[in-house]
Design a protein around this motif. Structure first.
Motif, PDB file in Angstrom:
ATOM      1  N   ALA A  65      84.561  14.237  91.267  1.00 12.29           N
ATOM      2  CA  ALA A  65      84.774  13.386  90.094  1.00 12.29           C
ATOM      3  C   ALA A  65      83.581  12.441  89.937  1.00 12.29           C
ATOM      4  N   TYR A  66      83.104  12.302  88.718  1.00 12.31           N
ATOM      5  CA  TYR A  66      81.974  11.423  88.403  1.00 12.31           C
ATOM      6  C   TYR A  66      82.436  10.305  87.485  1.00 12.31           C
ATOM      7  N   ASP A  67      81.695   9.201  87.494  1.00 12.82           N
ATOM      8  CA  ASP A  67      82.013   8.081  86.608  1.00 12.82           C
ATOM      9  C   ASP A  67      81.878   8.484  85.146  1.00 12.82           C
ATOM     10  N   VAL A  68      80.914   9.345  84.859  1.00  7.12           N
ATOM     11  CA  VAL A  68      80.706   9.840  83.500  1.00  7.12           C
ATOM     12  C   VAL A  68      81.047  11.322  83.489  1.00  7.12           C
ATOM     13  N   GLU A  69      82.141  11.652  82.849  1.00 10.41           N
ATOM     14  CA  GLU A  69      82.541  13.053  82.700  1.00 10.41           C
ATOM     15  C   GLU A  69      82.786  13.338  81.229  1.00 10.41           C
ATOM     16  N   LYS A  70      82.267  14.466  80.771  1.00  9.83           N
ATOM     17  CA  LYS A  70      82.413  14.868  79.375  1.00  9.83           C
ATOM     18  C   LYS A  70      82.672  16.361  79.321  1.00  9.83           C
ATOM     19  N   PRO A  71      83.382  16.807  78.296  1.00 10.98           N
ATOM     20  CA  PRO A  71      83.553  18.259  78.131  1.00 10.98           C
ATOM     21  C   PRO A  71      82.194  18.908  77.845  1.00 10.98           C
ATOM     22  N   ASP A  72      82.071  20.161  78.218  1.00  9.81           N
ATOM     23  CA  ASP A  72      80.823  20.890  78.036  1.00  9.81           C
ATOM     24  C   ASP A  72      80.343  20.838  76.582  1.00  9.81           C
ATOM     25  N   GLU A  73      81.255  20.913  75.638  1.00  7.46           N
ATOM     26  CA  GLU A  73      80.876  20.887  74.212  1.00  7.46           C
ATOM     27  C   GLU A  73      80.190  19.569  73.859  1.00  7.46           C
ATOM     28  N   GLN A  74      80.637  18.473  74.459  1.00  6.38           N
ATOM     29  CA  GLN A  74      80.034  17.175  74.186  1.00  6.38           C
ATOM     30  C   GLN A  74      78.630  17.086  74.785  1.00  6.38           C
ATOM     31  N   TRP A  75      78.460  17.596  76.014  1.00  2.86           N
ATOM     32  CA  TRP A  75      77.120  17.628  76.600  1.00  2.86           C
ATOM     33  C   TRP A  75      76.185  18.438  75.709  1.00  2.86           C
ATOM     34  N   ARG A  76      76.646  19.583  75.235  1.00  3.98           N
ATOM     35  CA  ARG A  76      75.812  20.437  74.369  1.00  3.98           C
ATOM     36  C   ARG A  76      75.413  19.717  73.085  1.00  3.98           C
ATOM     37  N   ALA A  77      76.328  18.915  72.537  1.00  2.00           N
ATOM     38  CA  ALA A  77      76.053  18.189  71.304  1.00  2.00           C
ATOM     39  C   ALA A  77      75.081  17.022  71.526  1.00  2.00           C
ATOM     40  N   GLU A  78      75.139  16.407  72.705  1.00  5.68           N
ATOM     41  CA  GLU A  78      74.336  15.217  72.980  1.00  5.68           C
ATOM     42  C   GLU A  78      72.944  15.522  73.522  1.00  5.68           C
ATOM     43  N   LEU A  79      72.771  16.674  74.123  1.00  5.00           N
ATOM     44  CA  LEU A  79      71.489  17.042  74.728  1.00  5.00           C
ATOM     45  C   LEU A  79      70.800  18.125  73.917  1.00  5.00           C
ATOM     46  N   THR A  80      69.475  18.164  73.973  1.00  2.00           N
ATOM     47  CA  THR A  80      68.757  19.274  73.346  1.00  2.00           C
ATOM     48  C   THR A  80      69.054  20.536  74.162  1.00  2.00           C
ATOM     49  N   PRO A  81      68.815  21.718  73.617  1.00  2.00           N
ATOM     50  CA  PRO A  81      69.045  22.934  74.405  1.00  2.00           C
ATOM     51  C   PRO A  81      68.264  22.945  75.730  1.00  2.00           C
ATOM     52  N   ALA A  82      67.029  22.462  75.725  1.00  2.00           N
ATOM     53  CA  ALA A  82      66.229  22.434  76.956  1.00  2.00           C
ATOM     54  C   ALA A  82      66.802  21.436  77.954  1.00  2.00           C
ATOM     55  N   GLU A  83      67.210  20.259  77.485  1.00  2.00           N
ATOM     56  CA  GLU A  83      67.827  19.259  78.362  1.00  2.00           C
ATOM     57  C   GLU A  83      69.117  19.798  78.961  1.00  2.00           C
ATOM     58  N   TYR A  84      69.920  20.430  78.137  1.00  2.00           N
ATOM     59  CA  TYR A  84      71.192  20.993  78.595  1.00  2.00           C
ATOM     60  C   TYR A  84      70.952  22.050  79.680  1.00  2.00           C
ATOM     61  N   ALA A  85      69.967  22.923  79.455  1.00  2.00           N
ATOM     62  CA  ALA A  85      69.685  24.006  80.406  1.00  2.00           C
ATOM     63  C   ALA A  85      69.322  23.455  81.791  1.00  2.00           C
ATOM     64  N   VAL A  86      68.590  22.350  81.840  1.00  2.00           N
ATOM     65  CA  VAL A  86      68.185  21.769  83.125  1.00  2.00           C
ATOM     66  C   VAL A  86      69.284  20.869  83.678  1.00  2.00           C
TER      67      VAL A  86
END
Length: 135
Positions: free
Chosen positions: A2-23
């Motif tokens: 468990a992390y202090d910041v947890e988000k659904p995968d869809e939210q990470w994809r929306a907030e990060l660029t494709p390159a940021e998400y991949a890394v």
């Protein structure tokens, strides 16, 4: 974990660029010698690009000539978590942000760099955001 910041995968994809998400979220690696902070010498604090947690200080950054920003120590020992990584037929230690679990890079020991810790935190530039010190 468990992390202090947890988000659904869809939210990470929306907030990060494709390159940021991949890394950051899929443990990818940006190409060597192309990252924004590989050769940066500016003073400041490097934070996680995904959640903003402070990770490394510029005073611990050193030139390793490996193609990625290198640090010899995290800002705070609790800022990162270290995970055994046996992917790609290698045995390495993955470095993740302890606040959100994002992949940052790997840490290596015993390479002979003249640093106080004999460690090289080899971190993807795309995983970081530099907050420069005020002049």
């Amino acid at each position: 974990m468990a992390y202090d910041v947890e988000k659904p995968d869809e939210q990470w994809r929306a907030e990060l660029t494709p390159a940021e998400y991949a890394v950051l979220r899929k443990a990818g690696t940006e190409p060597a010698f192309v990252g924004e902070y590989t050769d940066t010498k500016a003073a400041g604090v490097y934070s996680c690009r995904a959640c903003g947690a402070e990770l490394f200080r510029s005073g611990t950054k050193f030139e390793s000539h490996c193609g990625w920003p290198s640090f010899y120590d995290p800002k705070d020992s609790d800022a990162v978590e270290l995970i055994a990584d046996t992917s790609h037929g290698m045995v390495r230690t993955e470095v993740r942000c302890a606040r959100c679990g994002s992949h940052l890079g790997h840490v290596f020991e015993g390479e002979g760099y003249p640093t106080p810790t004999d460690q090289r935190y080899c971190i993807n530039s795309i995983s970081l955001r530099l907050e420069p010190e005020e002049a």
